[in-house]
Design an enzyme around this catalytic site. Structure first.
Site, PDB file in Angstrom:
ATOM      1  N   THR A 136       0.851  -1.208   0.000  1.00 25.97           N
ATOM      2  CA  THR A 136       0.000   0.000   0.000  1.00 25.97           C
ATOM      3  C   THR A 136       0.872   1.238   0.000  1.00 25.97           C
ATOM      4  O   THR A 136       1.872   1.271   0.710  1.00 25.97           O
ATOM      5  CB  THR A 136      -0.840   0.012   1.298  1.00 25.97           C
ATOM      6  OG1 THR A 136      -1.821  -1.000   1.198  1.00 25.97           O
ATOM      7  CG2 THR A 136      -1.519   1.353   1.547  1.00 25.97           C
ATOM      8  N   ARG A 188     -15.157  -5.640   3.480  1.00 25.97           N
ATOM      9  CA  ARG A 188     -14.165  -5.196   4.472  1.00 25.97           C
ATOM     10  C   ARG A 188     -13.490  -3.887   4.053  1.00 25.97           C
ATOM     11  O   ARG A 188     -13.107  -3.707   2.903  1.00 25.97           O
ATOM     12  CB  ARG A 188     -13.103  -6.286   4.646  1.00 25.97           C
ATOM     13  CG  ARG A 188     -12.027  -5.973   5.681  1.00 25.97           C
ATOM     14  CD  ARG A 188     -10.784  -5.405   5.044  1.00 25.97           C
ATOM     15  NE  ARG A 188      -9.698  -5.220   6.021  1.00 25.97           N
ATOM     16  CZ  ARG A 188      -8.568  -4.564   5.759  1.00 25.97           C
ATOM     17  NH1 ARG A 188      -8.376  -4.041   4.559  1.00 25.97           N
ATOM     18  NH2 ARG A 188      -7.642  -4.433   6.657  1.00 25.97           N
ATOM     19  N   VAL A 189     -13.345  -2.975   4.989  1.00 30.15           N
ATOM     20  CA  VAL A 189     -12.630  -1.720   4.758  1.00 30.15           C
ATOM     21  C   VAL A 189     -11.529  -1.634   5.810  1.00 30.15           C
ATOM     22  O   VAL A 189     -11.754  -1.965   6.976  1.00 30.15           O
ATOM     23  CB  VAL A 189     -13.602  -0.517   4.876  1.00 30.15           C
ATOM     24  CG1 VAL A 189     -12.850   0.793   4.910  1.00 30.15           C
ATOM     25  CG2 VAL A 189     -14.591  -0.534   3.718  1.00 30.15           C
ATOM     26  N   GLY A 190     -10.359  -1.202   5.411  1.00 29.68           N
ATOM     27  CA  GLY A 190      -9.233  -1.117   6.348  1.00 29.68           C
ATOM     28  C   GLY A 190      -9.038   0.281   6.900  1.00 29.68           C
ATOM     29  O   GLY A 190      -9.950   1.111   6.922  1.00 29.68           O
ATOM     30  N   ASP A 191      -7.817   0.540   7.319  1.00 31.18           N
ATOM     31  CA  ASP A 191      -7.475   1.848   7.916  1.00 31.18           C
ATOM     32  C   ASP A 191      -7.294   2.940   6.857  1.00 31.18           C
ATOM     33  O   ASP A 191      -7.425   4.132   7.162  1.00 31.18           O
ATOM     34  CB  ASP A 191      -6.160   1.731   8.689  1.00 31.18           C
ATOM     35  CG  ASP A 191      -5.027   1.314   7.755  1.00 31.18           C
ATOM     36  OD1 ASP A 191      -5.160   0.264   7.088  1.00 31.18           O
ATOM     37  OD2 ASP A 191      -4.025   2.046   7.658  1.00 31.18           O
ATOM     38  N   THR A 247       0.873   1.822   6.954  1.00 29.37           N
ATOM     39  CA  THR A 247       0.673   0.664   6.086  1.00 29.37           C
ATOM     40  C   THR A 247       0.679  -0.566   6.985  1.00 29.37           C
ATOM     41  O   THR A 247       1.188  -0.527   8.096  1.00 29.37           O
ATOM     42  CB  THR A 247       1.777   0.584   5.002  1.00 29.37           C
ATOM     43  OG1 THR A 247       1.576  -0.605   4.222  1.00 29.37           O
ATOM     44  CG2 THR A 247       3.170   0.545   5.577  1.00 29.37           C
ATOM     45  N   GLY A 287      -4.683  -3.160   8.729  1.00 24.33           N
ATOM     46  CA  GLY A 287      -5.558  -2.036   9.045  1.00 24.33           C
ATOM     47  C   GLY A 287      -6.297  -2.195  10.355  1.00 24.33           C
ATOM     48  O   GLY A 287      -6.493  -1.232  11.103  1.00 24.33           O
TER      49      GLY A 287
END
Ligand code: SD4
Length: 332
Positions: free
Chosen positions: A190, A218-221, A241, A244
């Protein structure tokens, strides 16, 4: 005194010059002029080796007195459009069901921020995030709404799943029976970036396809202001990075900026954030996280939980890849 008779009469430290004179109608007027920061102070840092080419685009903009915000957007676009990077944009590895879903966010020196999460079929989500910031009253758009907003704003629909990322996904399904791969030293890159322009303004941004083969939805940071990135132009910026879920738990990037506000160096602030990650997660196996930070003075730092994290540094003379300091060796 005529308008052209403006003269320099005083300074405000190194940051501003006050000039006095007359405006067009002859009335006395004071003007504050911010001198450009020394070209040598202009710099950009970004995560992983793919940051090297993103930084090259960013520094060209900064050298020509462009804004840190433009440098972030255009720099990150380079990696989003590169099919070789399997964690970002085109060629990013899909979720468990084969959908490439992207997260990105951007923040400027006035606390303006924009973000998109779970967006599909758009090559440059960081540019959509910027549009959200500049053209809407909102900060985050997600999924279908983000996609439709992008189309309305001139972005085109694109299939982001390349032959190679499709094959990796098919192999993963066969070999791993839907078990998630770890976010470890091998399989993520990332890009998150911080830039300082010649006005001394900073900007930051992050763009990713997230955790490879994640659960759908799903969604990360990375699109979350305060977790994936944070910036206070009076203090500095940080971005993240890695896993998340662990970064969100401690609001990683915000935590680092608050530490810097209290006088902690960027390096030490990143290290303290990693210590918090250690404290807040029982199982550290395969839990890689890495932070980078820059303060208002242009000092930089980074720290990761495990070895293997690096970041790209660029100023007007030098471009280099720096191995981050870290806490644990993968081998142990
Ligand atoms: C995420 N932080 O979605 C991202 C993954 C990452 O390099 O950084 N990969 O959790």
């Amino acid at each position: 005194m005529k308008r052209r008779d403006f003269v320099k009469i005083g300074g405000l430290g190194a940051t501003a010059i006050i000039i006095e004179g007359c405006n067009a109608s002859g009335k006395p007027e004071k003007k504050e002029i911010l001198p450009l920061v020394d070209l040598n102070e202009t710099k950009v840092i970004s995560t992983w080796s793919s940051g090297l080419k993103a930084n090259k685009t960013a520094i060209k903009i900064l050298k020509n007195n462009g804004s840190a915000l433009d440098a972030i957007e255009k720099g990150l676009n380079v990696v989003e459009s590169d099919p070789e990077n399997t964690s970002v944009g085109v060629g990013g590895l899909p979720d468990a069901n084969g959908n490439v879903t992207l997260d990105a966010c951007i923040m400027d020196h006035n606390f303006n921020c924009g973000s998109v999460s779970y967006i599909k079929n758009i090559e440059n989500p960081i540019s959509v995030a910027r549009k959200v910031m500049e053209e809407t009253p909102h900060i985050m758009l997600s999924g279908k709404g983000a996609y439709e907003f992008a189309l309305k704003n001139g972005f085109s629909h694109k299939n982001l799943l390349t032959e190679s990322s499709k094959k990796s996904w098919e192999d993963w399904k066969k070999e791993n029976n839907y078990k998630l791969p770890a976010i470890n030293h091998e399989n993520h890159d990332t890009i998150a970036m911080i830039a300082m322009d010649r006005k001394g303004n900073m900007a930051t941004g992050c763009t990713t396809s997230g955790w490879a083969y994640k659960m759908e939805g799903r969604v990360g940071d990375s699109p979350i202001i305060g977790s994936g990135v944070y910036l206070d132009n009076e203090v500095g910026a940080a971005c993240a990075t890695g896993l998340g879920e662990a970064i969100i738990k401690i609001c990683g990037s915000h935590a680092i900026v608050e530490l810097m506000r209290n006088g902690v160096s960027p390096q030490q602030a990143c290290k303290i954030a990693v210590e918090r990650i250690k404290k807040s997660n029982k199982d550290l196996k395969d839990l890689q996280v890495g932070f980078i930070a820059m303060n208002k003075k242009g000092e930089i730092g980074s720290y990761s939980l495990y070895s293997g994290f690096n970041y790209a540094y660029q100023d007007i003379q030098r471009s280099k890849l720096i191995d981050s300091q870290y806490d644990l060796d993968w081998e142990n």
